[in-house]
Motif scaffolding. Structure first.
Motif, PDB file in Angstrom:
ATOM      1  N   LEU A 102       0.874  -1.192   0.157  1.00 51.34           N
ATOM      2  CA  LEU A 102       0.068  -0.141  -0.246  1.00 51.34           C
ATOM      3  C   LEU A 102       1.073   1.748  -0.450  1.00 51.34           C
ATOM      4  O   LEU A 102       1.762   1.451   0.426  1.00 51.34           O
ATOM      5  CB  LEU A 102      -1.242  -0.479   1.094  1.00 51.34           C
ATOM      6  CG  LEU A 102      -2.084  -0.808   1.362  1.00 51.34           C
ATOM      7  CD1 LEU A 102      -2.360  -1.496   2.668  1.00 51.34           C
ATOM      8  CD2 LEU A 102      -2.845  -0.613   0.345  1.00 51.34           C
ATOM      9  N   PRO A 103       0.094   2.417  -0.701  1.00 52.88           N
ATOM     10  CA  PRO A 103       1.067   3.653  -0.680  1.00 52.88           C
ATOM     11  C   PRO A 103       1.996   4.196   0.458  1.00 52.88           C
ATOM     12  O   PRO A 103       2.987   4.711   0.923  1.00 52.88           O
ATOM     13  CB  PRO A 103      -0.001   4.849  -1.415  1.00 52.88           C
ATOM     14  CG  PRO A 103      -0.857   3.598  -2.295  1.00 52.88           C
ATOM     15  CD  PRO A 103      -1.061   2.121  -1.923  1.00 52.88           C
ATOM     16  N   GLU A 104       0.596   3.990   1.450  1.00 54.50           N
ATOM     17  CA  GLU A 104       1.244   4.438   2.868  1.00 54.50           C
ATOM     18  C   GLU A 104       2.065   3.608   3.790  1.00 54.50           C
ATOM     19  O   GLU A 104       3.398   4.540   3.930  1.00 54.50           O
ATOM     20  CB  GLU A 104      -0.241   3.944   3.435  1.00 54.50           C
ATOM     21  CG  GLU A 104      -0.765   5.591   3.611  1.00 54.50           C
ATOM     22  CD  GLU A 104      -0.147   7.257   3.443  1.00 54.50           C
ATOM     23  OE1 GLU A 104       0.358   7.655   4.506  1.00 54.50           O
ATOM     24  OE2 GLU A 104      -0.831   8.056   2.361  1.00 54.50           O
ATOM     25  N   ARG A 105       2.049   2.644   3.114  1.00 56.23           N
ATOM     26  CA  ARG A 105       3.202   1.487   4.375  1.00 56.23           C
ATOM     27  C   ARG A 105       4.541   1.789   3.124  1.00 56.23           C
ATOM     28  O   ARG A 105       5.499   1.917   4.321  1.00 56.23           O
ATOM     29  CB  ARG A 105       3.024  -0.115   3.613  1.00 56.23           C
ATOM     30  CG  ARG A 105       4.064  -0.540   4.419  1.00 56.23           C
ATOM     31  CD  ARG A 105       4.389  -0.829   5.853  1.00 56.23           C
ATOM     32  NE  ARG A 105       4.664  -1.991   6.503  1.00 56.23           N
ATOM     33  CZ  ARG A 105       5.888  -1.760   7.268  1.00 56.23           C
ATOM     34  NH1 ARG A 105       6.218  -0.705   8.623  1.00 56.23           N
ATOM     35  NH2 ARG A 105       6.170  -2.392   8.325  1.00 56.23           N
ATOM     36  N   LYS A 106       4.709   2.005   1.723  1.00 55.52           N
ATOM     37  CA  LYS A 106       5.706   2.601   1.138  1.00 55.52           C
ATOM     38  C   LYS A 106       6.222   3.766   1.804  1.00 55.52           C
ATOM     39  O   LYS A 106       7.253   3.801   1.893  1.00 55.52           O
ATOM     40  CB  LYS A 106       5.446   2.410   0.035  1.00 55.52           C
ATOM     41  CG  LYS A 106       6.700   2.836  -1.545  1.00 55.52           C
ATOM     42  CD  LYS A 106       6.020   2.924  -2.462  1.00 55.52           C
ATOM     43  CE  LYS A 106       7.663   3.777  -3.737  1.00 55.52           C
ATOM     44  NZ  LYS A 106       8.590   4.254  -3.070  1.00 55.52           N
ATOM     45  N   LYS A 107       5.425   4.840   1.598  1.00 58.98           N
ATOM     46  CA  LYS A 107       5.959   5.977   2.559  1.00 58.98           C
ATOM     47  C   LYS A 107       6.625   5.520   4.107  1.00 58.98           C
ATOM     48  O   LYS A 107       7.978   6.074   3.716  1.00 58.98           O
ATOM     49  CB  LYS A 107       4.674   7.225   2.662  1.00 58.98           C
ATOM     50  CG  LYS A 107       4.519   7.459   1.757  1.00 58.98           C
ATOM     51  CD  LYS A 107       3.225   8.247   1.881  1.00 58.98           C
ATOM     52  CE  LYS A 107       2.227   9.550   0.396  1.00 58.98           C
ATOM     53  NZ  LYS A 107       1.189   9.802   0.822  1.00 58.98           N
TER      54      LYS A 107
ATOM     55  N   ALA B 263       8.889  -1.129  -2.912  1.00 56.93           N
ATOM     56  CA  ALA B 263       7.806  -1.597  -3.629  1.00 56.93           C
ATOM     57  C   ALA B 263       8.392  -2.322  -4.426  1.00 56.93           C
ATOM     58  O   ALA B 263       7.684  -3.692  -5.319  1.00 56.93           O
ATOM     59  CB  ALA B 263       6.228  -0.827  -4.431  1.00 56.93           C
ATOM     60  N   ALA B 264       9.046  -2.063  -5.400  1.00 53.80           N
ATOM     61  CA  ALA B 264       9.806  -2.964  -7.100  1.00 53.80           C
ATOM     62  C   ALA B 264      10.460  -4.177  -5.880  1.00 53.80           C
ATOM     63  O   ALA B 264      10.456  -5.456  -6.705  1.00 53.80           O
ATOM     64  CB  ALA B 264      10.636  -2.320  -7.326  1.00 53.80           C
TER      65      ALA B 264
END
Length: 269
Positions: A3-8, A213-214
């Protein structure tokens, strides 16, 4: 899917870890900044997102074969609560548990004593096969440097991993293209790595080793592969500090006051 928030959150953690690394190595006046900075996202994703880092027998095993990157490993282990953060200041001191290279007999959370390059994948294969015999679902992750691939034992381990179908073994290469004495192309060129690993019988995946993410997607693909696999994670030695990036002199160079100030300005400014 990450998820984007987790990536941040994980990106922010990596920025914090890089700054802490510079502070730690400046205070110690020893250690290996270049390779520790390049492996930051790889270890962060393993310990905080993808691997089971519990204390039980079914925990995943994470082996830092490129043992000179121990400072980043110690920062992450302390962040995970394996030992008090205050202990980090004893790095490389006499009688410390945090030696210049990881020691499994002394340091909580360290799964393999490493330092002599080329040994980690063989040890990881032995662990993986032992886990299979015990019907243990754990995965063994081995983090290697690309200079380490010059060692013949790495390729012997690949042949054996394919022969014994060690599907619970995942190697991740911190591919920063720079060794202690210079660029990989100068010291011992290793072109066509994907084809080489495939020829030895491994499933191969490639990704940007600084993209959280990658990395997560590559590990998911490797976990789904039926046999042993390797992830070629493209990284930059000294990542995050411009004057260290891609420079072999920062493989194990002490950080002077001017460099310390400039590095923190970049990492925290």
């Amino acid at each position: 899917m990450l998820l984007p928030e987790r990536k941040k959150e994980l990106d922010a953690l990596c920025r914090k870890l890089r700054a802490e690394l510079i502070r730690l190595l400046y205070k110690t006046q020893s250690g290996h900044p270049g390779g520790s900075l390049s492996v930051c996202e790889i270890l962060t994703v393993l310990y905080f997102e993808k691997a089971n880092t519990g204390r039980g027998e079914e925990r995943d095993r994470i082996l830092l074969s490129k043992g000179h990157a121990a400072p980043m490993l110690y920062l992450i282990l302390a962040e995970k609560g394996f030992f008090p953060k205050e202990e980090l200041e004893t790095l490389r001191h006499i009688d410390t548990r945090l030696q210049g290279h990881p020691c499994m007999n002394h340091t909580p959370g360290v799964e393999l004593t490493s330092g002599p390059l080329g040994m980690g994948l063989s040890a990881g294969l032995g662990m993986a096969l032992g886990l299979k015999l015990d019907q243990n679902p754990a995965t063994v992750y081995v983090v290697l440097g690309d200079g380490e691939l010059n060692e013949g034992t790495v390729w012997e381990a690949c042949m054996s991993a394919a022969k014994f179908n060690a599907g619970n073994l995942i190697a991740i290469v911190d591919r920063n293209h720079v060794q202690l004495d210079g660029a990989e192309e100068e010291i011992m060129p290793m072109p066509h790595l994907e084809a080489r690993f495939r020829a030895f019988g491994l499933d191969v995946f490639s990704c940007d080793g600084h993209d959280i993410a990658a990395l997560c997607s590559a590990i998911d693909a490797a976990q789904a592969a039926p046999g042993p696999s390797v992830i070629l994670a493209e990284t930059v030695k000294g990542k995050g500090v411009s004057f260290m990036e891609g420079k072999n002199i920062w493989h194990g160079r002490p950080i002077d006051r001017e460099s310390f100030t400039a590095a923190l300005r970049e990492l925290e400014g």
